[in-house]
Design a protein around this motif. Structure first.
Motif, PDB file in Angstrom:
ATOM      1  N   SER A 102       1.086  -1.361  -0.038  1.00 35.53           N
ATOM      2  CA  SER A 102      -0.031   0.004  -0.077  1.00 35.53           C
ATOM      3  C   SER A 102       0.845   1.280  -0.126  1.00 35.53           C
ATOM      4  N   ASN A 103       0.199   2.574  -0.092  1.00 38.85           N
ATOM      5  CA  ASN A 103       0.915   3.645   0.102  1.00 38.85           C
ATOM      6  C   ASN A 103       1.142   4.142   1.412  1.00 38.85           C
ATOM      7  N   PHE A 104       0.874   3.307   2.432  1.00 38.31           N
ATOM      8  CA  PHE A 104       1.124   3.577   3.914  1.00 38.31           C
ATOM      9  C   PHE A 104       1.651   2.125   4.561  1.00 38.31           C
ATOM     10  N   PRO A 105       3.108   1.978   3.651  1.00 38.17           N
ATOM     11  CA  PRO A 105       3.665   0.918   4.254  1.00 38.17           C
ATOM     12  C   PRO A 105       4.042   0.599   5.939  1.00 38.17           C
ATOM     13  N   ALA A 106       4.161   1.925   6.396  1.00 38.34           N
ATOM     14  CA  ALA A 106       4.645   1.822   7.818  1.00 38.34           C
ATOM     15  C   ALA A 106       4.001   1.271   8.767  1.00 38.34           C
ATOM     16  N   ARG A 107       2.467   0.932   8.270  1.00 33.58           N
ATOM     17  CA  ARG A 107       1.609   0.243   8.903  1.00 33.58           C
ATOM     18  C   ARG A 107       2.448  -0.969   9.606  1.00 33.58           C
ATOM     19  N   TYR A 108       3.198  -1.611   8.618  1.00 29.81           N
ATOM     20  CA  TYR A 108       3.851  -3.092   8.809  1.00 29.81           C
ATOM     21  C   TYR A 108       5.045  -2.870   9.981  1.00 29.81           C
TER      22      TYR A 108
END
Length: 838
Positions: free
Chosen positions: A454-460
């Motif tokens: 996604s374009n919010f990969p920091a969730r990982y």
């Protein structure tokens, strides 16, 4: 024969120069250090905290810098008896190329990691260590440019900062300067050993009846030497448990049990019992290494349960539910090596003296020094610990994720034994960035690989890497993905999770008088700006012509966007304006004190029996440089009025009285015909308390009681809110008056509160009849203050070395107040003071 581990700090004998320059090497006073500190010592740059000097020193952060030191002689025996010789770097800031005798030892890119390098086979007769520190500012831009696939979004500063594992506030923030540091920011050591204790992990569980503790002590050992690990647990100077075992495959594991255990409690809820765990590694009864650390046994829970509002959010320690009134903490200096152990303790002592029970270590700074957490343990201050991510959409390319994982493991291991640690939080406001930048986030999607695409990969990072590390390394402490965060709901949802309430000051810029209606289940950020005290202004403004409220220098030392309009708006909405600098400082501090008082007072009241609000942490307790900000104590530890206002609201027993808010702006200054008011008492005591409350109605103009006082005997409910009375003020027939509330226990006033008609600018404060009686000859003792008419915000000067038990006081006729003062000498002049007289 195996020998005892030795460790030598490499503090002295260092030299510095610009890596690519032609300048000579400059002596370095001491390591740890930063480039700017060393350049200031040689008068090559001015102090960036003064005037506009920050601008003329920014170039330092765009250069590369080199440090070098000659290692002390290594005894020949240590190089021939099988010893391991290692260089230990506890912290290198940030892009460091480390060489020994010209040979590369190490290259780093994460400020939050330590490094241990075996140099046994690299030593010569004479050895020189050299470290080149590249510009983190320039390197960050290079990394960002190399990853155009990532969506670089965020709040505050150059977003290239997101690419680098370095204290994010170095890029500048809305309260701090742009000062890009570099250098060996934590100690460098030379160690020699045959075997050493790598870590001591203490896992335990507190019995349900809180009278005993059982657990496991795990000791990893490096090296082949060592045939025995001995553990001794002491309390109050006596051994309460001891055992020995032989390490197997580099690991010693010992089960332990302590009966009649003394538990650790937050300040005000019990004692801060700390046990000492001493571990000794030996071979043939010969000690090879030892380690001691303090452990406080406690059970901490984050209680998130469905209720009539949504889902609770509060902390339970050893079975006690605790309203967590406290503060948010930023690094206490732009140059971290300026913060000594003593200065940490001064800050933290100041926090607990202000009746605060929790401090939140904000995610844009650092994992603080061990001495910070040691002091929190000893003082009984709970710590909300953010991981170091703030206000951005962080990238997730493989090398970055690997570094993040290593950083998390190391820092969780370092901090996990601290009793003060109450929660790990994944980040500061990164989920708000996701919302405001419209990045992809489907809470119901649980596949981490999908998150990475996604374009919010920091969730990982926040929902996989960090919770897994906490679960593995520190399972007894709760984990929360972010601050703020409320699961699948938006971060501004008032029914779940924690929230940052910035619709006072930022956002919709609401009247602060309605703060209590804006809160959520746990308010982990909110604030109001104020100028620092005049002595602090005089410390960073050197030109007399700049000593006025709107000067260039004063504006430069306030980094908040739009601060000119916002601070002026809140002042002019509530008070009459002045161009006198000291009076204007006082007005801004009254605005801040009142705003935060409305928030804390209303939210603590909501704790009650239903626990609708579990805590409030003000943004912010401290500053990293001298300036105007949301801090309630300035860089030099001078307290603003708000510090004292919050101390009174957070007292163990605190009375509150408040009339309903009438928005004079919307009503075009037309007064309300009548106003309802309410009075209550909050208590953190764990038992019912017999008390007496008194409410007076006092004319602001004359100081006379306009009607009889109300006195009631009540019982204060334990750990909650006791609603006392409700009433109506007839604004047409009654003169403007204050509501003055007192609560007495055993005949002694424990708490006061004063409710004023709003806004203050419509009131006259002339001729207050104030009397201040200070100790004779300026010596420490008692100050007595009184007034013939209601007086707002009597503020004594915050003189260095002088401590006041209270300040920024509202005075009511017939109620003399006593302030204890210490730190004055027989030759000290009387303290200056002022109060609202506009």
């Amino acid at each position: 024969m195996a020998q005892l581990r030795t460790s030598q700090l490499l503090e002295k004998g260092w030299w510095l120069r610009e890596t690519d320059g032609l300048t000579d090497w400059l002596s370095v006073a001491k390591v740890p250090t930063s480039v700017q500190s060393d350049l200031m010592n040689h008068k090559l740059i001015p102090d960036p905290f003064i005037d506009l000097n920050e601008i003329s020193t920014e170039w330092v952060g765009e250069k590369s810098w080199s440090y070098r030191v000659d290692l002390p002689p290594i005894p020949p025996s240590a190089r021939s008896d099988g010893s391991k010789i290692a260089l230990v770097f506890e912290g290198l800031d940030t892009f460091a190329h480390v060489r020994l005798n010209g040979e590369t030892l190490l290259q780093t890119d994460n400020m939050f990691l330590s490094h241990r390098v075996d140099i046994t086979n690299r030593l010569q007769d004479q050895n020189q260590l050299e470290i080149d520190f590249g510009s983190a500012l320039l390197k960050a831009r290079e990394i960002r440019a190399a990853h155009p696939e990532h969506k670089w979004e965020g709040f505050n500063a150059d977003l290239s900062r997101l690419a680098v594992r370095k204290a994010q506030y170095n890029w500048g923030w809305d309260w701090g300067p742009v000062l890009m540091t570099a250098g060996p920011w934590r100690p460098v050591r030379l160690e020699t050993y045959h075997a050493r204790i790598e870590d001591v992990r203490v896992d335990y569980r507190v019995a349900e009846n809180f009278d005993s503790v059982q657990g496991t002590i795990t000791v990893p050992v490096e090296g082949t030497a060592g045939d025995q690990v001995a553990v001794d647990v002491e309390f109050a100077g006596k051994s309460v448990f001891s055992a020995t075992t032989a390490p197997e495959n580099g690991l010693a594991i010992i089960e332990f049990s302590i009966t009649d255990a003394s538990l650790w409690y937050p300040r005000g809820y019990g004692s801060q019992a700390l046990y000492t765990v001493r571990t000794v590694l030996s071979e043939a009864a010969r000690e090879l290494d030892s380690r001691s650390q303090s452990v406080g046994f406690r059970g901490v829970q984050l209680v998130q349960e469905p209720d009539d509002i949504g889902q609770s959010f509060y902390f339970r320690v050893n079975g006690l539910d605790i309203f967590c009134g406290g503060s948010d903490w930023i690094p206490a200096d732009s140059f971290l090596t300026n913060i000594s152990e003593d200065r940490y303790r001064q800050w933290l002592k100041l926090i607990v003296d202000g009746n605060q029970v929790m401090v939140r270590v904000w995610g844009g700074g650092i994992y603080e020094d061990d001495s910070f957490y040691n002091a929190c343990d000893e003082l009984g201050l709970l710590v909300w610990q953010d991981f170091m991510f703030a206000c951005g959409n962080y990238p997730t390319f493989p090398a970055f994720l690997e570094s993040v994982h290593e950083e998390a493991v190391e820092n969780v291991r370092r901090l996990r034994h601290h009793a003060c640690l109450a929660i790990w939080a994944g980040n500061n406001e990164d989920y708000q960035v996701q919302e405001q930048s419209d990045l992809e986030y489907n809470y119901e999607e649980k596949d981490p690989q999908v998150w990475l695409k996604s374009n919010f990969p920091a969730r990982y990072i926040y929902e996989k890497i960090l919770p897994e590390v906490v679960q593995q390394e520190c399972p007894s402490v709760p984990y929360h993905p972010g601050s703020p965060w409320g699961g699948g709901k938006i971060t501004s949802d008032q029914t779940i999770g924690d929230m940052h309430q910035w619709n006072v000051w930022h956002g919709t810029q609401e009247k602060y008088q309605i703060f209590e209606t804006l809160g959520g289940r746990f308010n982990s950020e909110f604030g109001m700006e104020a100028f620092p005290n005049i002595q602090t202004v005089e410390a960073f403004v050197t030109q007399k012509s700049e000593m006025h409220p709107q000067s260039h220098t004063l504006d430069f030392h306030n980094k908040a966007d739009g601060h000119e309009r916002r601070l002026a708006t809140y002042v002019v909405e509530n008070f009459r304006l002045t161009n006198d600098l000291e009076k204007y400082i006082h007005l801004t501090q009254l605005v801040q004190a009142d705003a935060l008082m409305y928030a804390y007072r209303g939210w603590r009241r909501q704790w009650g029996q239903a626990k609708h609000c579990g805590g409030a942490l003000v943004w912010q307790i401290n500053d990293c440089w001298p300036g105007t900000s949301w801090a309630i104590v300035d860089y030099y530890l001078r307290k603003k009025a708000a510090y004292y206002a919050l101390s009174r609201v957070l007292a163990p027993i605190a009375v509150g009285v408040q009339r309903e808010h009438h928005d004079w702006s919307v009503a075009h200054a037309r007064p309300a015909k009548s106003s309802q008011f309410q009075m209550w008492v909050v208590s953190s005591q764990m038992k019912v308390v017999d008390a007496t409350v008194k409410l007076r109605f006092i004319c602001i103009e004359t100081g006379e009681d306009i009607k009889p006082a109300i006195t009631k005997k009540i019982q204060l409910v334990a750990n909650g809110t006791t609603e006392v009375l409700k009433g109506v003020i007839d604004n047409i027939s009654e003169k403007p008056h204050v509501l003055a509330a007192n609560v007495f226990v055993d005949g002694t006033i424990l708490s006061r509160d004063v409710d004023w008609p709003q806004p203050y600018k419509y009131l006259s404060f002339a001729d207050r009849g104030v009397t201040v009686r200070q100790p004779c000859h300026g010596e420490s003792g008692t100050i007595r203050v009184s007034a013939k008419r209601p007086t707002k915000g009597l503020m004594f000067e915050e003189r260095e070395g002088v401590t006041l038990s209270d300040n920024a006081i509202d005075l009511i006729p017939g109620d003399e107040q006593v302030v204890q003062v210490s730190g004055l000498s027989a030759t000290s002049p009387a303290l200056k003071y002022h109060y609202l007289d506009l």
